[in-house]
Design an enzyme around this catalytic site. Sequence first.
Site, PDB file in Angstrom:
ATOM      1  N   CYS A 109       0.821  -1.224   0.000  1.00 46.67           N
ATOM      2  CA  CYS A 109       0.000   0.000   0.000  1.00 46.67           C
ATOM      3  C   CYS A 109       0.850   1.268   0.000  1.00 46.67           C
ATOM      4  CB  CYS A 109      -0.937  -0.006   1.200  1.00 46.67           C
ATOM      5  SG  CYS A 109      -2.025  -1.421   1.155  1.00 46.67           S
ATOM      6  N   ASN A 134     -10.078  -0.995  -1.210  1.00 54.06           N
ATOM      7  CA  ASN A 134      -8.624  -0.822  -1.092  1.00 54.06           C
ATOM      8  C   ASN A 134      -7.957  -1.371  -2.353  1.00 54.06           C
ATOM      9  OD1 ASN A 134      -5.929  -0.862  -0.436  1.00 54.06           O
ATOM     10  ND2 ASN A 134      -6.184  -1.885   1.544  1.00 54.06           N
ATOM     11  N   HIS A 185      -4.256   6.824   2.277  1.00 55.65           N
ATOM     12  CA  HIS A 185      -4.485   5.494   1.701  1.00 55.65           C
ATOM     13  C   HIS A 185      -5.858   5.013   2.159  1.00 55.65           C
ATOM     14  CE1 HIS A 185      -4.071   1.371   0.600  1.00 55.65           C
ATOM     15  NE2 HIS A 185      -3.970   0.941   1.841  1.00 55.65           N
TER      16      HIS A 185
HETATM   17  O1  UT7 Z   1      -4.073  -1.712   3.218  1.00 56.62           O
HETATM   18  C1  UT7 Z   1      -3.418  -2.719   3.898  1.00 56.62           C
HETATM   19  C2  UT7 Z   1      -3.552  -2.579   5.341  1.00 56.62           C
HETATM   20  N1  UT7 Z   1      -4.734  -3.237   5.787  1.00 56.62           N
HETATM   21  C3  UT7 Z   1      -5.526  -2.633   6.647  1.00 56.62           C
HETATM   22  O2  UT7 Z   1      -5.283  -1.503   7.003  1.00 56.62           O
HETATM   23  C4  UT7 Z   1      -6.678  -3.411   7.191  1.00 56.62           C
HETATM   24  C5  UT7 Z   1      -6.704  -3.307   8.696  1.00 56.62           C
HETATM   25  N2  UT7 Z   1      -7.762  -4.077   9.328  1.00 56.62           N
HETATM   26  C6  UT7 Z   1      -9.077  -3.733   9.201  1.00 56.62           C
HETATM   27  O3  UT7 Z   1      -9.421  -2.853   8.459  1.00 56.62           O
HETATM   28  C7  UT7 Z   1     -10.085  -4.467  10.074  1.00 56.62           C
HETATM   29  O4  UT7 Z   1      -9.408  -5.196  11.054  1.00 56.62           O
HETATM   30  C8  UT7 Z   1     -11.034  -5.416   9.277  1.00 56.62           C
HETATM   31  C9  UT7 Z   1     -11.988  -4.618   8.449  1.00 56.62           C
HETATM   32  C10 UT7 Z   1     -10.211  -6.365   8.417  1.00 56.62           C
HETATM   33  C11 UT7 Z   1     -11.856  -6.246  10.269  1.00 56.62           C
HETATM   34  O5  UT7 Z   1     -12.597  -5.379  11.137  1.00 56.62           O
HETATM   35  P1  UT7 Z   1     -12.596  -5.616  12.714  1.00 56.62           P
HETATM   36  O6  UT7 Z   1     -13.521  -4.626  13.296  1.00 56.62           O
HETATM   37  O7  UT7 Z   1     -11.171  -5.581  13.155  1.00 56.62           O
HETATM   38  O8  UT7 Z   1     -13.221  -7.038  12.833  1.00 56.62           O
HETATM   39  P2  UT7 Z   1     -12.571  -8.340  13.490  1.00 56.62           P
HETATM   40  O9  UT7 Z   1     -11.456  -8.873  12.654  1.00 56.62           O
HETATM   41  O10 UT7 Z   1     -12.304  -8.061  14.922  1.00 56.62           O
HETATM   42  O11 UT7 Z   1     -13.779  -9.334  13.394  1.00 56.62           O
HETATM   43  C12 UT7 Z   1     -14.981  -9.147  14.141  1.00 56.62           C
HETATM   44  C13 UT7 Z   1     -15.922 -10.278  13.806  1.00 56.62           C
HETATM   45  C14 UT7 Z   1     -15.274 -11.648  13.887  1.00 56.62           C
HETATM   46  O12 UT7 Z   1     -16.216 -12.543  14.427  1.00 56.62           O
HETATM   47  P3  UT7 Z   1     -16.125 -12.999  15.954  1.00 56.62           P
HETATM   48  O13 UT7 Z   1     -14.779 -13.604  16.110  1.00 56.62           O
HETATM   49  O14 UT7 Z   1     -16.285 -11.722  16.736  1.00 56.62           O
HETATM   50  O15 UT7 Z   1     -17.262 -13.947  16.084  1.00 56.62           O
HETATM   51  C15 UT7 Z   1     -15.003 -11.992  12.445  1.00 56.62           C
HETATM   52  O16 UT7 Z   1     -15.011 -13.391  12.209  1.00 56.62           O
HETATM   53  O17 UT7 Z   1     -16.380 -10.137  12.465  1.00 56.62           O
HETATM   54  C16 UT7 Z   1     -16.175 -11.351  11.758  1.00 56.62           C
HETATM   55  N3  UT7 Z   1     -15.903 -11.026  10.347  1.00 56.62           N
HETATM   56  C17 UT7 Z   1     -16.872 -10.814   9.471  1.00 56.62           C
HETATM   57  N4  UT7 Z   1     -18.204 -10.805   9.582  1.00 56.62           N
HETATM   58  C18 UT7 Z   1     -18.919 -10.517   8.481  1.00 56.62           C
HETATM   59  C19 UT7 Z   1     -14.689 -10.892   9.735  1.00 56.62           C
HETATM   60  N5  UT7 Z   1     -14.873 -10.582   8.448  1.00 56.62           N
HETATM   61  C20 UT7 Z   1     -16.225 -10.524   8.257  1.00 56.62           C
HETATM   62  C21 UT7 Z   1     -17.023 -10.244   7.143  1.00 56.62           C
HETATM   63  N6  UT7 Z   1     -18.374 -10.244   7.304  1.00 56.62           N
HETATM   64  N7  UT7 Z   1     -16.504  -9.953   5.936  1.00 56.62           N
END
Ligand code: UT7
Length: 335
Positions: A117, A286, A256
């Site tokens: 990125c 992204n 970004h």
């Molecule tokens: O450009 C490169 C750099 N990358 C980034 O900057 C990305 C950084 N990370 C993020 O943007 C976020 O961490 C995400 C958008 C990837 C995830 O958001 P989050 O608020 O951190 O969610 P999480 O990973 O803590 O997941 C929360 C819940 C989980 O379920 P449990 O364990 O609480 O039951 C996940 O399994 O959401 C679940 N989950 C989803 N649910 C519905 C993960 N992905 C999805 C999905 N749809 N697509």
Amino acid sequence: MKQTQLKANITATGKYLPKEVLTNHDMAKLVETSDEWIQTRTGIRERRKVQKGEATVDMSTNAVLDLMERYDLDAKEIDVIIVATVTPDMILPCSAALVQKNINAVNAWGYDLSAACSGFLFGLESGAALIVSGRCEKVIVIGADTMSSILNYEDRNTCILFGDGAGAVLLEPSEEFGIIDSELRIDGTGGEFLKVIGGGSLNPASHETVTNKLHYVRQDGKTVYKFAVRGMADISYEVAERNNLKGDDISLFIPHQANKRIIDAAAKRLGLKESQVMINIDTYANTTSATIPICIAEVSEKNRLNIGDNVIISTFGAGFSWGAMYLKWGMQANA
Ligand code: UT7
């Protein structure tokens, strides 16, 4: 006599987005997710995807052709082509060579730059060094990624986050406008949290790597999020502060586009209102190396900035790699 220091100025922009739109509702047909979850957690509504046979070089070429048409640039004048990408068409030749061929830039040399990125920002810094040293006068910096080629559309943690696209800028020397300052970092201790393991020299393509889906992006989203929120906000603030820029002095923040919540945190740290922040993550998601040049192209298309405006660009991504840049906008309206 007054000494003026040469700067690298963005004088033209272009972009290309593939036609196919994948909405969050489309993604919900592929993996267990919902429009509501994706929008609230990321700010994304839809993303673009290439057609079969279309890839990074095509998108890069189209972005440069868009730029050349808007600016009336003759390809013969181009000295260097830098393509920031993590999804080159092929391992070799480099994408820059194929773009050079497509646009018939007969006097150019060039290379690809891989920093995920942060690739485009690092490319701008590299291109700027060629301008400031006086070695080159017209440098094209492209950010392009075909993320759909390395996404596992069965993994909801990653496939909803990314899209395909390309953006390009032209750097030229200026005594008044352009890049004033930057701070760039890389820290490989973050490497394990966002990676593609297969297809490189450590794990060359084999039946085993394909069966184990090693050619897809893997991300520990929570950890990357934690570092990104701090990293992007801190480095943007550092660059603004050392140039004596308070919130009101910044005309536009171009971050970004990885997650709307990461952008909001950085904007808050800089003391900015929503109108001072460039956001298009809702429509393109992204696009990795392409987010910032696509944003810059849209800013110039919409004449969102005036000559002399203060702009902060910043990024955070795999590596970890991150950085921020301060520039004085120096592009003529409707160029
Ligand atoms: O450009 C490169 C750099 N990358 C980034 O900057 C990305 C950084 N990370 C993020 O943007 C976020 O961490 C995400 C958008 C990837 C995830 O958001 P989050 O608020 O951190 O969610 P999480 O990973 O803590 O997941 C929360 C819940 C989980 O379920 P449990 O364990 O609480 O039951 C996940 O399994 O959401 C679940 N989950 C989803 N649910 C519905 C993960 N992905 C999805 C999905 N749809 N697509």
